[in-house]
Design a protein around this motif. Structure first.
Motif, PDB file in Angstrom:
ATOM      1  N   LEU A 292      31.558  44.886  48.049  1.00 33.96           N
ATOM      2  CA  LEU A 292      32.199  46.081  47.520  1.00 33.96           C
ATOM      3  C   LEU A 292      33.588  46.165  48.118  1.00 33.96           C
ATOM      4  CD1 LEU A 292      32.259  48.652  45.884  1.00 33.96           C
ATOM      5  CD2 LEU A 292      30.986  49.821  47.696  1.00 33.96           C
ATOM      6  N   GLU A 293      34.572  45.836  47.303  1.00 28.62           N
ATOM      7  CA  GLU A 293      35.958  45.794  47.758  1.00 28.62           C
ATOM      8  C   GLU A 293      36.771  46.879  47.064  1.00 28.62           C
ATOM      9  OE1 GLU A 293      36.988  43.741  50.053  1.00 28.62           O
ATOM     10  OE2 GLU A 293      35.270  42.371  50.158  1.00 28.62           O
ATOM     11  N   MET A 294      37.709  47.453  47.800  1.00 28.63           N
ATOM     12  CA  MET A 294      38.612  48.436  47.240  1.00 28.63           C
ATOM     13  C   MET A 294      40.030  47.881  47.312  1.00 28.63           C
ATOM     14  SD  MET A 294      39.058  52.406  48.410  1.00 28.63           S
ATOM     15  CE  MET A 294      39.475  51.926  50.092  1.00 28.63           C
ATOM     16  N   PHE A 295      40.771  47.973  46.216  1.00 27.78           N
ATOM     17  CA  PHE A 295      42.125  47.428  46.223  1.00 27.78           C
ATOM     18  C   PHE A 295      43.032  48.277  45.344  1.00 27.78           C
ATOM     19  CE2 PHE A 295      39.807  45.449  42.803  1.00 27.78           C
ATOM     20  CZ  PHE A 295      40.713  45.356  41.757  1.00 27.78           C
ATOM     21  N   GLN A 296      44.314  48.074  45.518  1.00 26.77           N
ATOM     22  CA  GLN A 296      45.320  48.782  44.739  1.00 26.77           C
ATOM     23  C   GLN A 296      46.159  47.766  43.977  1.00 26.77           C
ATOM     24  OE1 GLN A 296      48.096  51.099  47.030  1.00 26.77           O
ATOM     25  NE2 GLN A 296      49.276  51.734  45.241  1.00 26.77           N
ATOM     26  N   ILE A 297      46.359  48.013  42.699  1.00 27.84           N
ATOM     27  CA  ILE A 297      47.211  47.145  41.897  1.00 27.84           C
ATOM     28  C   ILE A 297      48.662  47.440  42.260  1.00 27.84           C
ATOM     29  CG2 ILE A 297      47.911  46.473  39.573  1.00 27.84           C
ATOM     30  CD1 ILE A 297      45.053  45.751  40.290  1.00 27.84           C
ATOM     31  N   GLU A 298      49.334  46.432  42.765  1.00 28.88           N
ATOM     32  CA  GLU A 298      50.732  46.627  43.159  1.00 28.88           C
ATOM     33  C   GLU A 298      51.605  46.813  41.915  1.00 28.88           C
ATOM     34  OE1 GLU A 298      51.812  46.973  46.208  1.00 28.88           O
ATOM     35  OE2 GLU A 298      49.805  46.641  47.057  1.00 28.88           O
ATOM     36  N   ARG A 299      52.499  47.778  41.985  1.00 26.14           N
ATOM     37  CA  ARG A 299      53.402  48.014  40.866  1.00 26.14           C
ATOM     38  C   ARG A 299      54.431  46.888  40.796  1.00 26.14           C
ATOM     39  NH1 ARG A 299      57.467  52.943  42.279  1.00 26.14           N
ATOM     40  NH2 ARG A 299      58.481  52.047  40.457  1.00 26.14           N
ATOM     41  N   GLU A 300      54.837  46.577  39.582  1.00 25.12           N
ATOM     42  CA  GLU A 300      55.836  45.538  39.375  1.00 25.12           C
ATOM     43  C   GLU A 300      57.085  46.155  38.749  1.00 25.12           C
ATOM     44  OE1 GLU A 300      54.206  42.478  36.980  1.00 25.12           O
ATOM     45  OE2 GLU A 300      52.935  41.663  38.577  1.00 25.12           O
ATOM     46  N   ASP A 301      58.254  45.786  39.248  1.00 22.53           N
ATOM     47  CA  ASP A 301      59.493  46.261  38.664  1.00 22.53           C
ATOM     48  C   ASP A 301      59.738  45.551  37.345  1.00 22.53           C
ATOM     49  OD1 ASP A 301      60.031  47.970  40.786  1.00 22.53           O
ATOM     50  OD2 ASP A 301      61.003  46.378  41.949  1.00 22.53           O
ATOM     51  N   ASN A 302      60.107  46.322  36.346  1.00 18.64           N
ATOM     52  CA  ASN A 302      60.355  45.785  35.015  1.00 18.64           C
ATOM     53  C   ASN A 302      61.697  46.325  34.538  1.00 18.64           C
ATOM     54  OD1 ASN A 302      60.421  45.097  32.303  1.00 18.64           O
ATOM     55  ND2 ASN A 302      58.239  45.471  31.975  1.00 18.64           N
ATOM     56  N   ASN A 303      62.620  45.428  34.292  1.00 22.94           N
ATOM     57  CA  ASN A 303      63.946  45.855  33.859  1.00 22.94           C
ATOM     58  C   ASN A 303      63.946  46.472  32.472  1.00 22.94           C
ATOM     59  OD1 ASN A 303      65.131  44.935  36.260  1.00 22.94           O
ATOM     60  ND2 ASN A 303      65.395  42.864  35.439  1.00 22.94           N
ATOM     61  N   ASP A 304      62.908  46.172  31.685  1.00 20.30           N
ATOM     62  CA  ASP A 304      62.859  46.664  30.309  1.00 20.30           C
ATOM     63  C   ASP A 304      62.392  48.114  30.217  1.00 20.30           C
ATOM     64  OD1 ASP A 304      63.714  44.207  29.354  1.00 20.30           O
ATOM     65  OD2 ASP A 304      61.671  43.441  29.219  1.00 20.30           O
ATOM     66  N   GLU A 305      61.595  48.564  31.168  1.00 25.77           N
ATOM     67  CA  GLU A 305      61.096  49.929  31.130  1.00 25.77           C
ATOM     68  C   GLU A 305      60.692  50.369  32.531  1.00 25.77           C
ATOM     69  OE1 GLU A 305      57.541  50.294  28.801  1.00 25.77           O
ATOM     70  OE2 GLU A 305      56.501  48.703  29.876  1.00 25.77           O
ATOM     71  N   SER A 306      60.604  51.677  32.725  1.00 30.21           N
ATOM     72  CA  SER A 306      60.225  52.223  34.026  1.00 30.21           C
ATOM     73  C   SER A 306      58.717  52.131  34.215  1.00 30.21           C
ATOM     74  CB  SER A 306      60.666  53.686  34.130  1.00 30.21           C
ATOM     75  OG  SER A 306      59.907  54.489  33.237  1.00 30.21           O
ATOM     76  N   TYR A 307      58.285  52.341  35.451  1.00 32.71           N
ATOM     77  CA  TYR A 307      56.845  52.353  35.750  1.00 32.71           C
ATOM     78  C   TYR A 307      56.161  53.473  34.970  1.00 32.71           C
ATOM     79  CZ  TYR A 307      52.513  52.788  38.453  1.00 32.71           C
ATOM     80  OH  TYR A 307      51.191  52.872  38.830  1.00 32.71           O
ATOM     81  N   GLY A 308      56.811  54.651  34.917  1.00 37.69           N
ATOM     82  CA  GLY A 308      56.229  55.772  34.188  1.00 37.69           C
ATOM     83  C   GLY A 308      56.043  55.472  32.715  1.00 37.69           C
ATOM     84  N   SER A 309      57.014  54.784  32.107  1.00 37.05           N
ATOM     85  CA  SER A 309      56.903  54.423  30.691  1.00 37.05           C
ATOM     86  C   SER A 309      55.746  53.457  30.469  1.00 37.05           C
ATOM     87  CB  SER A 309      58.207  53.795  30.205  1.00 37.05           C
ATOM     88  OG  SER A 309      59.265  54.721  30.259  1.00 37.05           O
ATOM     89  N   ALA A 310      55.561  52.511  31.399  1.00 37.47           N
ATOM     90  CA  ALA A 310      54.459  51.548  31.287  1.00 37.47           C
ATOM     91  C   ALA A 310      53.112  52.254  31.403  1.00 37.47           C
ATOM     92  CB  ALA A 310      54.595  50.474  32.363  1.00 37.47           C
ATOM     93  N   VAL A 311      53.020  53.191  32.365  1.00 37.56           N
ATOM     94  CA  VAL A 311      51.779  53.959  32.522  1.00 37.56           C
ATOM     95  C   VAL A 311      51.522  54.800  31.272  1.00 37.56           C
ATOM     96  CG1 VAL A 311      50.662  55.821  33.811  1.00 37.56           C
ATOM     97  CG2 VAL A 311      51.870  54.009  35.036  1.00 37.56           C
ATOM     98  N   ALA A 312      52.575  55.425  30.746  1.00 45.60           N
ATOM     99  CA  ALA A 312      52.429  56.274  29.563  1.00 45.60           C
ATOM    100  C   ALA A 312      51.943  55.469  28.366  1.00 45.60           C
ATOM    101  CB  ALA A 312      53.760  56.954  29.245  1.00 45.60           C
ATOM    102  N   ARG A 313      52.441  54.244  28.186  1.00 45.53           N
ATOM    103  CA  ARG A 313      51.983  53.400  27.084  1.00 45.53           C
ATOM    104  C   ARG A 313      50.501  53.087  27.208  1.00 45.53           C
ATOM    105  NH1 ARG A 313      53.094  48.676  26.759  1.00 45.53           N
ATOM    106  NH2 ARG A 313      54.310  48.219  28.612  1.00 45.53           N
ATOM    107  N   THR A 314      50.091  52.776  28.432  1.00 48.22           N
ATOM    108  CA  THR A 314      48.688  52.437  28.657  1.00 48.22           C
ATOM    109  C   THR A 314      47.782  53.642  28.412  1.00 48.22           C
ATOM    110  OG1 THR A 314      49.292  50.753  30.279  1.00 48.22           O
ATOM    111  CG2 THR A 314      47.045  51.570  30.349  1.00 48.22           C
ATOM    112  N   VAL A 315      48.150  54.788  28.976  1.00 42.60           N
ATOM    113  CA  VAL A 315      47.331  55.997  28.810  1.00 42.60           C
ATOM    114  C   VAL A 315      47.298  56.418  27.343  1.00 42.60           C
ATOM    115  CG1 VAL A 315      47.102  58.432  29.432  1.00 42.60           C
ATOM    116  CG2 VAL A 315      47.733  56.753  31.178  1.00 42.60           C
ATOM    117  N   ARG A 316      48.427  56.293  26.651  1.00 43.16           N
ATOM    118  CA  ARG A 316      48.446  56.652  25.231  1.00 43.16           C
ATOM    119  C   ARG A 316      47.501  55.766  24.434  1.00 43.16           C
ATOM    120  NH1 ARG A 316      53.587  57.847  21.200  1.00 43.16           N
ATOM    121  NH2 ARG A 316      52.357  57.997  19.275  1.00 43.16           N
ATOM    122  N   ALA A 317      47.506  54.473  24.723  1.00 43.99           N
ATOM    123  CA  ALA A 317      46.630  53.557  24.003  1.00 43.99           C
ATOM    124  C   ALA A 317      45.166  53.914  24.199  1.00 43.99           C
ATOM    125  CB  ALA A 317      46.889  52.128  24.453  1.00 43.99           C
ATOM    126  N   ILE A 318      44.834  54.411  25.390  1.00 45.31           N
ATOM    127  CA  ILE A 318      43.448  54.774  25.682  1.00 45.31           C
ATOM    128  C   ILE A 318      43.072  56.121  25.071  1.00 45.31           C
ATOM    129  CG2 ILE A 318      41.771  55.234  27.524  1.00 45.31           C
ATOM    130  CD1 ILE A 318      43.615  53.561  29.360  1.00 45.31           C
TER     131      ILE A 318
END
Length: 366
Positions: A292-318
């Motif tokens: 039983l392991e606990m881990f955190q997905i490290e955020r990646e810098d993306n020049n095309d969009e912000s982290y918030g925009s990437a999260v918003a796309r994922t949450v919207r799709a769900i």
């Protein structure tokens, strides 16, 4: 509200079927891929079955679906060559499961290319020994015949509950969590109790069902979102729901969404703690926790969009199909909602990092 019924009504994708924005899911599974494949290798070397039954629960319909199958086949092939010193690989019976609204046809259409690539990589026509079938239905209950599976894999699915906890409504059918869509600082204690109770019921049923379908000694590798400690409200997965609540509340203040619709909307989600997971496994009694392991997905810098925009796309799709059905809003309102949501995520990340946690659970059938 029954989640499966809702997805049938909306015609949308299930909570695990968000192929167009599955990068976070893939990063989670890739982070722990070695552990997943080590569990499979150990299982195979112990049993050396002539045919091996494998199920992917919450398979979705994107490229991640067939990618994990290919990894599984290559791992068993490697075990045959390097550990068992044989070129005789078993037959693979692969069962893909998701809600009936999942686009299984998209997966099936990709199978000819999958088999061609696999045959080339395996050095011959042996890909014909990999048989793939779809098994639609909720995994909160039986799906497969008794003792038909050796290995079960599920990535980013088990944090979705079978339904919104019924105890979130009082005797009059009114929400006890008004203004929130998940457990929040302003939620009464009964809200977290209702979510925990639903998690207990669902996870226990999941374990009991899988124990009947797995052979003795079979393994499960489960990857799902969780939380660090006893507090349900933290700056992790629950905080993303808090920000979505604020985004919807803003549209209420602008008259775009009815307040009553916000008050009656609740997430069918639960992020358990390590202790809650271990206790449910112990209480159900069919499995041993091997890892039983606990881990955190490290955020990646993306020049095309912000982290918030990437999260918003994922949450919207769900969440898109459920939000459209519940709030009755169009694309314009949805665009505004998730644009604001992405901005809120970025603003909060600038203040203090949001740290969503993921668990990897390896279970052995007793």
């Amino acid at each position: 509200m029954d989640v499966e019924k809702l997805f049938h009504m909306t015609g949308g994708t299930g909570p695990t079927s968000y192929a167009r924005n599955s990068f976070l899911q893939k990063r989670a599974s890739d982070t722990v891929k070695n552990i997943t494949l080590e569990a499979l290798q150990q299982l195979y070397v112990e049993m050396i079955p002539k045919s091996i039954g494998i199920a992917d629960l919450g398979c979705s319909s994107g490229p991640n679906t067939l990618s994990i199958i290919k990894d599984i086949v290559h791992t068993v092939d490697k075990s045959c060559r390097e550990i068992l010193h044989t070129n005789q690989a078993p037959e693979f019976h692969v069962y893909l499961n998701d809600l009936p609204t999942n686009d299984f046809n998209a997966v099936f259409k990709a199978l000819p290319d999958f088999h061609r690539e696999l045959s080339k990589e395996r050095g011959g026509p042996r890909s014909a020994s990999v048989y793939v079938a779809g098994y639609p239905g909720s995994f909160y209950g039986r799906i497969f015949p008794d003792n038909s599976l050796h290995f079960i894999y599920s990535s980013n699915s088990l944090h979705w509950l079978s339904k919104v906890p019924p105890d979130l409504c009082n005797e009059k059918g009114e929400s006890i969590n008004k203004g929130n869509i998940y457990i929040s600082e302003s939620s009464p204690p009964a809200v977290s109790c209702a979510y925990f109770k639903q998690f207990q019921e669902d996870f226990s049923l999941f374990l009991r069902s899988r124990s009947e379908e797995l052979v003795l000694g079979g393994r499960m590798v489960l990857i799902f979102l969780g939380r660090l400690g006893p507090d349900h409200v933290d700056r992790g997965n629950s905080f993303f729901w808090e920000l979505l609540s604020r985004s919807i509340a803003f549209l209420v203040s602008q008259g775009e969404i009815e307040k009553e619709k916000l008050d009656s909307y609740q997430a069918h989600f639960y992020a358990p703690s390590k202790e809650e997971i271990e206790e449910e496994v112990r209480r159900e009694g069919s499995f041993k926790v091997e890892q039983l392991e606990m881990f955190q997905i490290e955020r990646e810098d993306n020049n095309d969009e912000s982290y918030g925009s990437a999260v918003a796309r994922t949450v919207r799709a769900i969440q898109e199909s459920t939000i459209i059905h519940h709030f009755g809003c169009g694309d314009g309102v949805l665009d505004t909602l998730f644009d604001n949501y992405g901005l809120m995520v970025d603003e909060e990340m600038a203040k203090e990092e949001i740290k969503p946690l993921t668990f990897l659970l390896v279970l052995r059938k007793l």
